[in-house]
Structures are given as structure tokens and as C-alpha cells.
Design an enzyme around this catalytic site. Structure first.
Site, PDB file in Angstrom:
ATOM      1  N   GLU A 243      20.763 -21.194-101.712  1.00  0.00           N
ATOM      2  CA  GLU A 243      22.004 -21.057-100.620  1.00  0.00           C
ATOM      3  C   GLU A 243      22.642 -22.242-100.915  1.00  0.00           C
ATOM      4  O   GLU A 243      23.692 -22.374 -99.880  1.00  0.00           O
ATOM      5  CB  GLU A 243      21.310 -20.544 -99.463  1.00  0.00           C
ATOM      6  CG  GLU A 243      20.418 -19.368 -99.322  1.00  0.00           C
ATOM      7  CD  GLU A 243      20.342 -18.985 -97.904  1.00  0.00           C
ATOM      8  OE1 GLU A 243      20.811 -19.522 -97.107  1.00  0.00           O
ATOM      9  OE2 GLU A 243      19.725 -17.719 -98.023  1.00  0.00           O
ATOM     10  N   LYS A 375      21.036  -8.580 -90.590  1.00  0.00           N
ATOM     11  CA  LYS A 375      21.348  -8.402 -92.065  1.00  0.00           C
ATOM     12  C   LYS A 375      21.421  -7.074 -92.507  1.00  0.00           C
ATOM     13  O   LYS A 375      20.665  -6.294 -92.510  1.00  0.00           O
ATOM     14  CB  LYS A 375      20.189  -8.923 -92.948  1.00  0.00           C
ATOM     15  CG  LYS A 375      20.048 -10.503 -92.518  1.00  0.00           C
ATOM     16  CD  LYS A 375      18.509 -10.924 -93.433  1.00  0.00           C
ATOM     17  CE  LYS A 375      18.415 -12.299 -93.736  1.00  0.00           C
ATOM     18  NZ  LYS A 375      17.090 -12.715 -94.158  1.00  0.00           N
ATOM     19  N   LYS A 426      25.476 -16.821 -90.191  1.00  0.00           N
ATOM     20  CA  LYS A 426      24.557 -17.680 -90.862  1.00  0.00           C
ATOM     21  C   LYS A 426      24.858 -17.072 -92.514  1.00  0.00           C
ATOM     22  O   LYS A 426      24.678 -16.001 -93.031  1.00  0.00           O
ATOM     23  CB  LYS A 426      23.274 -17.310 -90.684  1.00  0.00           C
ATOM     24  CG  LYS A 426      22.093 -18.204 -91.346  1.00  0.00           C
ATOM     25  CD  LYS A 426      20.673 -17.731 -91.082  1.00  0.00           C
ATOM     26  CE  LYS A 426      19.674 -18.503 -92.110  1.00  0.00           C
ATOM     27  NZ  LYS A 426      18.517 -17.927 -92.044  1.00  0.00           N
TER      28      LYS A 426
HETATM   29  P1  PGA Z   1      16.502 -14.305 -97.955  1.00  0.00           P
HETATM   30  O1  PGA Z   1      16.397 -15.478 -97.138  1.00  0.00           O
HETATM   31  O2  PGA Z   1      17.650 -13.602 -98.100  1.00  0.00           O
HETATM   32  O3  PGA Z   1      15.740 -14.764 -99.333  1.00  0.00           O
HETATM   33  O4  PGA Z   1      15.509 -13.406 -97.253  1.00  0.00           O
HETATM   34  C1  PGA Z   1      17.434 -15.464 -96.045  1.00  0.00           C
HETATM   35  C2  PGA Z   1      16.554 -15.679 -94.560  1.00  0.00           C
HETATM   36  O5  PGA Z   1      15.388 -15.840 -94.585  1.00  0.00           O
HETATM   37  O6  PGA Z   1      17.200 -15.849 -93.545  1.00  0.00           O
HETATM   38 ZN    ZN Z   2      15.036 -16.067 -92.260  1.00  0.00          ZN
END
Ligand code: PGA
Ligand code: ZN
Length: 460
Positions: A243, A375, A426
Site C-alpha cells: 500500500e 469496503k 483509509k
Molecule cells: P486488505 O488489507 O485489502 O489486504 O484486506 C486492508 C485492510 O486490512 O484494511
Molecule cells: Zn484491516
């Protein structure tokens, strides 16, 4: 009236920030069909795909255009109850190919949604779920479904020549104040995003004392730069993680916290009022047989021991938010941890809540967590993502719209946060353009709105 009926849907394979295939969906509307033949669209906006520019939106400008596009992101540390990310398996491309999911977009999904109004999100998402017919979206693929679901929203907004965030503020929120979210920005990456070099996944900075989103980014840039310099001087820098945060060569997890404190001090910022620390422990990743295995320090801790260690960090460092402090299957541990420290700290459920309204309600009822990570691809459709955010509001949880570790130039989540009024965002770190595209998009929106928007600032 602009004809918002879906005329055609195109699925294609594109590539994400880890170089893996992912699904892009493009939703074309009747108003742009047959040689731009729709009279009302042409009269209103001119000829061709796009002719009339409105200041601002996706990129610098939103053009009225009769289609929308969105790309599915992909996680690496995934909750077990997330919508299924449909991959082809086998040897090619590490098994990550998405030909089946793309075929589902071009085939069954395109046929089913044709003729439906692109702005009837409840009906579209219900149709997608009915067509899928599984509890976890494993038939069509959550990646196919979320790309289409989000592309419909872009299409409806684009055809009307309005930015997506503005389109999403319809109904009850239309007259309310626009809030620009507080960014949560990674400085070091770890866990599944950095070869498990450190156990903890995200060491992040928040700037609740900033006056604006722009200032929050500027402060974070200072800390990020100082952290990189300090690490390079000590031979602790191994590149950047998935990231964009530094890939560190620390000997302990606490060394990361100490380095972050040094970088904050070097940048001349005050804590905890101007800036503070936020962690994503992503604890499910190292939970084995009822214990937390810290590979870096070669320690194996019980729930109580691990919780006590985190509590020690909360006492010694200016930490205002902690995500997935315990594993998704350690619900009792999460509940007890929330009882213990939840009054003073934001405790976010990510793998544990998987952007699911029912799970948010259940967590609130038993007293586990006080915030939810939102998400879209965990839920699999826009409507279910919105339902999770509504559930959070009902039960008094705060919320953070979040990207995944596998991302693209897609900026939909920025518009969702602003359009829905979610006060935190985020996106990963302060490097790599799949991250910067999103920060920069929020900057543009803030600049465009000027005094018509308020920066979320001190949300903790
Ligand atoms: P991931 O990580 O997209 O690999 O699941 C992001 C998070 O855990 O917030
Ligand atoms: Zn997370």
C-alpha cells in the site's frame, strides 16, 4: 428527461497495483446509444460521447457522458465472510486470472440488467444477488458484482453531468453539510502486505488537528518523508510495501511505533492534538490454534496476553484508533478488549465485520468494536455497502471507508465517503499512484467545495 436505462455492459480484464488481473465494468446507457442518437442527451450536452463539461468531478472535470466505469479492488488479508473474489485458479498468472468473472459481466449480468434504470440501485443489486443465487456471491463473483454495481452509479451520475459524490447525496442528505473525511495514512506496511516482515499490518498517521484535508495531507507528507529518511540512515528501509508504506527491517513491532514517534517529532508536529497514530493489527493473520503468534519476536501469546500488550501500547503511544485488534474468530476477546479500552479508543472491525449490516448490529449488541471499516468489495454491491454504513449509524458506530491492498486508479471510494457522509477515509500510504489518485481526488473535491464543505478533523 435523460434516458438512464442500461443499454449495454462491457466487462474487461484490467490489472491492479500488484500486477494481478482484476475486473473492470463499463455500463452504457440508452441516452448514449446508437450513434449518440438520443435526442434529449444530445440536445442537452451536444454531440458525441461527451460534450458538455462541468467544473469538477472524476479528474479535474466531469463530462456528461452516457456511461460509467468502475474497477474491483482486491484484498490480501481477507475476512472469511467476505464476498468471494472469483479467480480462475490453475497455474496461469498464479491462479489469479478473472476470465470467469469477466465472462459473467459480459454474459449473464449484461443480459439481466439490460433495460433497467442505472439509478435504481436497489433493483440492480437485488437482480445481481438473485442471479448469483449464493450466500457468498461465489457464482458470479463479488469482484464482477461490485464492479458492475459501482459502474451503474457512475453511469447515472455521469449522464446527468454531476460528480458521483453529489449524485450520492440525493434524498435525505441533499441539503446537509458536506463533510470531507479525515484521512488515515499508512507510514509502514507489514503483515500480509510486506512478506510478514513485521506482524502488525498498518502503522498509520491521522491528523485530527488539521484545518483541512489539504493540511492533513501536507502534515502526513512531512512525517512520511522524515520516516523514510530516518530509516534509510539506520539501514532499516527495504522499499515500499503493497500500500505504499515503507517496508521496514525492524526487529520488533514496537520499534515501528518508536520510529513513527521519531518521525512525528522530526516533523515538528504535536501529538496527540495535531497528529496521532492509528493501527491495523489485522490479527486474524497470525491467530493460530487460539493464540497470537508474533513471528517477528517469536512469541506465542494468549488472547489476554496479546490484549495486554496492545493495552500497553495504548498507554505508551498516542494511538487513537485500532483495527482488528483480535482475530475475527476471537469474538469473545474482541468483546472483552472493547469493554476494557473502547471508551477512549476507536476499535474498528474489518475482517470481523466484513461490511455487513447484520454483523454490525450483532457486534453492537454484544459490545464488540465501536467502529466499522466500509469496503465495498467485501459486501459485493453498493446497496449492501450502504446498508452496513446505515447500520453503523443506527448503532452509533463510527465508520471508515477503505480501499484494499490491491487497488487501481479507480476513485469510487472517495466519492462514496463524501457522498454518504462517512467521516474517515483509509486508502493506504502516501506513495504509489493507486493511492495518490484517491487522495488527490479528495483534494480536488475539497478545493471545489471550499466553504461549502467542512473537514471532519477531530472525529475521535
Ligand atoms: P486488505 O488489507 O485489502 O489486504 O484486506 C486492508 C485492510 O486490512 O484494511
Ligand atoms: Zn484491516
Amino acid at each position: 428527461m435523460i434516458d438512464l436505462r442500461i443499454e449495454r455492459i462491457v466487462g474487461r480484464r484490467v490489472w491492479d497495483s500488484r500486477g494481478r488481473p482484476t475486473v473492470e465494468a463499463e455500463v452504457h446507457l440508452a441516452c448514449g446509444a446508437s450513434g449518440r442518437g438520443d435526442r434529449s442527451f444530445t440536445r442537452r450536452y451536444g454531440r458525441g460521447d461527451w460534450a458538455f463539461a462541468q467544473p469538477y468531478g472524476r479528474g479535474d472535470w466531469t463530462f456528461a457522458q452516457p456511461y460509467g466505469r468502475a474497477v474491483a479492488p482486491a484484498g490480501a488479508s481477507r475476512g472469511s465472510r467476505e464476498a468471494v473474489d472469483l479467480r480462475d485458479g490453475g497455474d496461469r498468472l498464479g491462479g489469479y486470472d478473472v476470465q470467469r468473472a469477466v465472462a459473467n459481466v459480459n454474459g449473464a449480468i449484461a443480459r439481466r440488467l439490460r433495460g433497467m434504470p442505472a439509478n435504481d440501485h436497489a433493483a440492480i443489486d437485488t437482480a445481481l444477488n438473485e442471479l448469483d443465487g449464493t450466500p457468498n456471491k461465489s457464482h458470479l463473483g463479488g469482484n464482477a458484482m461490485i464492479a458492475v454495481s459501482m459502474a451503474c452509479a457512475w453511469a447515472a451520475a455521469n449522464a446527468q453531468g454531476v460528480p458521483l459524490w453529489s449524485y450520492l447525496r440525493s434524498g435525505e442528505r441533499a441539503g446537509s453539510e458536506v463533510v470531507i473525511p479525515l484521512p488515515e495514512i499508512q507510514i509502514f506496511g507489514g503483515g500480509a502486505h510486506a512478506g510478514r516482515r513485521v506482524d502488525i499490518q498498518d502503522f498509520m498517521l491521522v491528523a485530527p488537528g488539521a484545518d483541512s484535508f489539504a493540511q492533513a495531507l501536507e502534515w502526513t507528507a512531512e512525517v512520511y518523508l522524515h520516516a523514510g529518511k530516518l530509516m534509510a540512515q539506520r539501514g532499516l528501509l527495504a522499499g515500499v510495501a503493497d500500500e505504499g508504506g515503507y517496508w521496514p527491517l525492524f526487529a520488533t513491532n514496537e520499534e515501528a511505533l518508536d520510529m513513527l514517534m521519531r518521525a512525528i517529532e522530526a516533523s515538528g508536529l504535536r501529538y496527540p492534538d495535531q497528529v496521532a497514530i492509528s493501527l491495523d493489527i489485522a490479527a486474524s493473520e497470525f491467530y493460530r490454534d487460539g493464540c497470537y503468534e508474533l513471528g517477528l519476536e517469536q512469541r506465542r501469546l494468549s488472547t489476554d496476553e496479546f490484549a495486554a500488550m496492545l493495552r500497553g501500547w495504548l498507554q505508551r503511544y498516542p494511538i487513537v484508533s485500532i483495527e482488528d485488534p483480535l482475530a475475527e474468530h476471537d469474538e469473545d476477546g474482541l468483546r472483552r478488549f472493547t469493554q476494557m479500552v473502547g471508551q477512549g479508543v476507536q476499535i474498528i472491525g474489518d475482517d470481523y465485520l466484513v461490511t455487513n449490516a447484520e454483523r454490525v448490529r450483532r457486534a453492537a449488541a454484544i459490545g464488540a468494536c465501536n467502529a466499522v471499516l466500509v469496503k465495498p468489495n467485501q459486501a459485493g454491491t453498493l446497496s449492501e455497502t450502504l446498508a452496513a454504513w446505515r447500520a453503523a449509524q443506527e448503532v452509533g458506530f463510527s465508520a471508515i471507508v477503505s480501499a484494499r491492498s490491491g487497488e487501481t486508479e479507480d476513485v469510487t471510494i472517495v466519492h462514496l465517503a463524501i457522498g454518504w457522509g462517512v467521516q474517515q477515509l483509509k486508502v493506504g500510504s502516501f506513495a504509489r499512484s493507486e493511492r495518490m489518485a484517491k487522495w488527490n481526488e479528495a483534494l480536488r473535491i475539497e478545493e471545489h467545495l471550499a466553504s461549502r464543505a467542512r473537514f471532519a478533523g477531530a472525529v475521535f
